[in-house]
Design a protein around this motif. Structure first.
Motif, PDB file in Angstrom:
ATOM      1  N   GLN A   1       0.832  -1.204   0.000  1.00  0.00           N
ATOM      2  CA  GLN A   1       0.000   0.000   0.000  1.00  0.00           C
ATOM      3  C   GLN A   1       0.866   1.254   0.000  1.00  0.00           C
TER       4      GLN A   1
ATOM      5  N   ASP B   1       0.712   4.237  -2.700  1.00  0.00           N
ATOM      6  CA  ASP B   1       0.565   5.645  -2.317  1.00  0.00           C
ATOM      7  C   ASP B   1       1.667   6.493  -2.944  1.00  0.00           C
TER       8      ASP B   1
ATOM      9  N   LEU C   1       0.986   6.962  -6.736  1.00  0.00           N
ATOM     10  CA  LEU C   1      -0.117   7.888  -6.985  1.00  0.00           C
ATOM     11  C   LEU C   1       0.237   9.328  -6.603  1.00  0.00           C
TER      12      LEU C   1
ATOM     13  N   ARG D   1       2.917  10.857  -9.287  1.00  0.00           N
ATOM     14  CA  ARG D   1       2.431  10.252 -10.537  1.00  0.00           C
ATOM     15  C   ARG D   1       3.338  10.518 -11.729  1.00  0.00           C
TER      16      ARG D   1
ATOM     17  N   ALA E   1      -2.522   0.673  -7.224  1.00  0.00           N
ATOM     18  CA  ALA E   1      -2.525   1.988  -7.877  1.00  0.00           C
ATOM     19  C   ALA E   1      -3.384   1.968  -9.142  1.00  0.00           C
TER      20      ALA E   1
ATOM     21  N   GLU F   1      -6.899   2.833  -8.713  1.00  0.00           N
ATOM     22  CA  GLU F   1      -7.154   4.248  -8.477  1.00  0.00           C
ATOM     23  C   GLU F   1      -6.953   5.095  -9.727  1.00  0.00           C
ATOM     24  N   ASP F   2      -6.023   4.684 -10.565  1.00  0.00           N
ATOM     25  CA  ASP F   2      -5.671   5.475 -11.746  1.00  0.00           C
ATOM     26  C   ASP F   2      -5.536   4.541 -12.949  1.00  0.00           C
TER      27      ASP F   2
END
Length: 346
Positions: free
Chosen positions: A57, A61, A64, A67, A118, A121-122
């Motif tokens: 994780q 993080d 992200l 980026r 990730a 999320e993206d």
């Protein structure tokens, strides 16, 4: 889903092993290797340490939050038999990865899992590319040795070096400026974990980073927003200047001619550890008094007995009876900060 995945690759050798350097998109990596971690096999067959979700994780993080500038090293796998490879000349060609084969994670399972998190999320990460290395190694003990070699031979980066090269952390940037500015210039250890005996270095860069941070946040673990480099540097520079003007042993340590070892025997303040405790005490005392600067504490700071023979330091556990080196464990440092804060009280 097709039973095979075709990807661009370079085929070569490293020692006795066949090696493929593979170009894969993050989506291909996530989909193809998704179920192939060693944790699915019995412990005696594992060639990798257990997956730690918190570490994965943390990597997600990082990806992200950074980026546009994140960096992830190659993921390394081993397969038991040579995969099909269409060589189009000079070892460049198309590698055929069969989903029926087992691909053992040798290095990078947390990076892999972090990428998967990730991606959720993206979605734009899916088409970007991460390097993958695939070794052909049928022997379990040899795969385990590969893991040991890759992780055991790496040279650990010191905390000083992390601070030296970190351009994102406000406190690290401010610490570097502080280390290059008088009175500390030429007296800060930038690389080794501690200053070497016989040198004119007496405080570490990582200690300065902690001092800068502590003067802004105290013992809080999470940074408050709105702290800029100039503010962090200004407050830390004032702190160092007050200590330098108030304490003769610090002036001597920054003179370039003193015997640092002798100064340490005479005062525990000539120490990265004690300077960190003093910064914590300054933060606490200024907070209680509603003071905006440390300058008003100069006289009280000058009056403190930092000699290792002062029973206060032994009684609070900061130094061991008969020794002059402060204890760097958190509990002892916090207790020392409490005592110093009380001595700074008007």
């Amino acid at each position: 889903m097709e039973s095979v995945l075709r990807v661009q690759a370079f085929r070569s050798r490293q020692g006795r092993r066949e090696l493929y350097q593979v170009r894969m998109t993050n989506r291909e990596i996530a989909d193809f290797f998704d179920f192939r971690f060693d944790e699915e096999h019995v412990e005696k067959e594992s060639s990798q340490r257990p997956l730690q979700p918190k570490h994965a994780q943390a990597i997600a993080d990082y990806v992200l939050s950074e980026r546009d500038e994140f960096v992830l090293g190659s993921l390394v796998y081993a397969v038991e038999q040579s995969p099909a490879f269409d060589d189009r000349g000079d070892g460049v060609g198309e590698l055929v990865l069969d989903r029926a084969d087992v691909y053992w994670s040798i290095d990078g399972q947390h990076r892999h899992c972090g990428l998967q998190i990730a991606l959720a999320e993206d979605a734009a990460l899916a088409d970007e590319v991460t390097s993958v290395l695939i070794y052909v190694e049928p022997n379990l003990d040899s795969r385990k040795q590969m893991f040991a070699d890759m992780n055991g031979k790496a040279k650990r980066v010191t905390r000083n070096q992390n601070v030296l090269f970190d351009s994102r952390d406000v406190f690290s940037v401010a610490a570097r400026r502080l280390a290059l500015t008088p009175p500390l210039a030429r007296h800060v250890e930038f690389h080794s974990p501690s200053p070497k005996r016989g040198s004119q270095l007496w405080i570490t860069l990582s200690a300065l980073q902690e001092i800068v941070r502590t003067l802004q946040l105290g013992s809080a673990k999470s940074a408050k927003t709105g702290i800029d480099v100039d503010t962090a540097y200004r407050d830390a520079k004032e702190f160092i200047d007050v200590v330098h003007s108030s304490r003769g042993e610090i002036r001597d340590a920054c003179s370039g001619t003193a015997d640092i070892a002798q100064l340490r025997n005479e005062s525990i303040l000539v120490s990265s550890t004690t300077m960190r405790a003093l910064a914590a005490a300054a933060f606490d005392r200024m907070g209680h008094d509603g003071a905006s600067t440390f300058d008003g504490y100069s006289d009280r700071l000058a009056a403190i007995d930092f000699s290792p023979t002062n029973r206060l330091w032994v009684e609070c556990g900061f130094i061991v009876e008969g020794k002059s080196t402060p204890q760097s464990r958190i509990q002892e440092m916090r207790q020392a900060a409490v005592e110093i804060s009380a001595l700074l009280r008007g």
